[in-house]
Design an enzyme around this catalytic site. Structure first.
Site, PDB file in Angstrom:
ATOM      1  N   LYS A 113       0.838  -1.196   0.000  1.00 32.25           N
ATOM      2  CA  LYS A 113       0.000   0.000   0.000  1.00 32.25           C
ATOM      3  C   LYS A 113       0.877   1.250   0.000  1.00 32.25           C
ATOM      4  CE  LYS A 113      -2.168   1.832   3.663  1.00 32.25           C
ATOM      5  NZ  LYS A 113      -2.050   3.296   3.531  1.00 32.25           N
TER       6      LYS A 113
ATOM      7  N   ASP B 253      -3.263   4.279  -2.014  1.00 29.89           N
ATOM      8  CA  ASP B 253      -4.123   4.850  -0.973  1.00 29.89           C
ATOM      9  C   ASP B 253      -4.162   6.372  -1.124  1.00 29.89           C
ATOM     10  OD1 ASP B 253      -5.759   4.972   1.191  1.00 29.89           O
ATOM     11  OD2 ASP B 253      -4.205   4.539   2.685  1.00 29.89           O
TER      12      ASP B 253
ATOM     13  N   LYS C 267      -6.846   8.157  -1.132  1.00 33.90           N
ATOM     14  CA  LYS C 267      -7.972   8.692  -0.338  1.00 33.90           C
ATOM     15  C   LYS C 267      -8.585   9.922  -0.997  1.00 33.90           C
ATOM     16  CE  LYS C 267      -6.779   6.963   4.249  1.00 33.90           C
ATOM     17  NZ  LYS C 267      -5.351   6.610   4.147  1.00 33.90           N
TER      18      LYS C 267
ATOM     19  N   ASP D 225     -13.100  14.535  -3.113  1.00 28.09           N
ATOM     20  CA  ASP D 225     -13.247  15.720  -3.949  1.00 28.09           C
ATOM     21  C   ASP D 225     -14.548  15.677  -4.741  1.00 28.09           C
ATOM     22  OD1 ASP D 225     -12.382  18.138  -5.232  1.00 28.09           O
ATOM     23  OD2 ASP D 225     -10.321  17.479  -4.859  1.00 28.09           O
TER      24      ASP D 225
ATOM     25  N   THR E 290      -9.357   5.147  11.042  1.00 24.76           N
ATOM     26  CA  THR E 290      -9.167   4.385  12.283  1.00 24.76           C
ATOM     27  C   THR E 290      -8.450   5.190  13.372  1.00 24.76           C
ATOM     28  OG1 THR E 290      -7.261   3.410  11.160  1.00 24.76           O
ATOM     29  CG2 THR E 290      -9.225   2.067  11.305  1.00 24.76           C
TER      30      THR E 290
ATOM     31  N   ARG F 203       3.538   0.143  10.546  1.00 23.23           N
ATOM     32  CA  ARG F 203       4.634   0.173  11.508  1.00 23.23           C
ATOM     33  C   ARG F 203       4.924  -1.143  12.236  1.00 23.23           C
ATOM     34  NH1 ARG F 203       2.208   5.778  13.580  1.00 23.23           N
ATOM     35  NH2 ARG F 203       0.409   4.659  12.747  1.00 23.23           N
TER      36      ARG F 203
END
Ligand code: C5P
Length: 224
Positions: A35, A61, A63, A66, A116, A204
């Site tokens: 990703k 990604d 996102k 618009d 999240t 991470r």
């Protein structure tokens, strides 16, 4: 045996770091995808790196959030990248979702629900008066109406989403042995698959430190 599916979040601007992530994330028990978010896609050499990637499952990604016309233009502008998945915020509205879906072709259009990193308190701050679960249920119905191909939500809401959205569910906010960082709605990988996630997004906890060791910890956790 069905493989567990994981998108590794390549959140970096460093090409060598991303090459290292891709090289180290091989394991017979896991199907990996990669990703790339705004950070990597906007970095100096990120876009061209992705355009040269072969035989990998690529998740852009972006996102998108618009108006319909701009969403369409962006999707056309990245066509050459041949990504497999692309995200758009469901809160862009039904019209934008439908417009985007019309031009994505083979690319799977993924609707992002509530990030999240947000909880009910954050929603109130923004000005929403529904709680997370109600809002996500509502958004999942909208995603279904727009015929999106997948949804991003936290694994805590996967069951709710499944009631009204029958395609792929992709869940970030996954933690197994490290700290929560900025994530608020988290679950561990085992729980997330149990709740019905098809793909986990993990950044991470895999990419920080020794990647091979982190994957082994993840596999031990999954097989407990
Ligand atoms: O490092 P970590 O596992 O928290 O990375 C999660 C990744 O998933 C990040 O790239 C983040 O941008 C992304 N994401 C998220 N929550 C969403 C949508 C995407 O954390 N709702």
């Amino acid at each position: 045996m069905k493989k567990n599916k994981i998108f590794v979040a390549c959140d970096s601007t460093n090409i060598s770091k991303v090459e290292h992530i891709i090289k180290e994330t091989t394991n017979p028990k896991i199907k990996f995808g990669y990703k790339f978010g705004l950070e990597f896609l906007n970095s100096k050499n990120g876009r061209s790196f992705i355009s040269k990637l072969r035989n990998k499952i690529i998740f852009a990604d972006l996102k998108l959030h618009d108006i319909p016309n701009t969403c369409i233009s962006v999707i056309k502008a990245i066509k050459d990248l041949k990504v497999n998945y692309l995200t758009i915020h469901i809160s862009s509205g039904l019209e934008a979702l439908k417009a985007a879906k019309k031009v994505t072709g083979r690319v799977k259009l993924v609707g992002v629900t509530i990030l999240t990193s947000l909880d009910d308190k954050s929603l109130k701050e923004i000005g929403f008066d529904k709680n997370i679960k109600k809002l996500i249920y509502h958004q999942a119905k909208l995603a279904n109406k727009a015929k999106l191909d997948a949804i991003v939500c936290s694994a805590q809401e996967a069951k709710i989403v499944k009631k009204v959205f029958k395609k792929e569910i992709i869940t970030p906010g996954i933690r197994f042995s490290s700290k929560a960082n900025d994530q608020k709605r988290i679950l561990n990988p085992k729980q997330a698959y149990k709740e019905g996630s098809d793909w986990l997004v993990i950044g991470r906890p895999i990419t920080k430190g020794n990647i091979k060791k982190n994957i082994q910890i993840l596999i031990d956790h999954l097989s407990q």
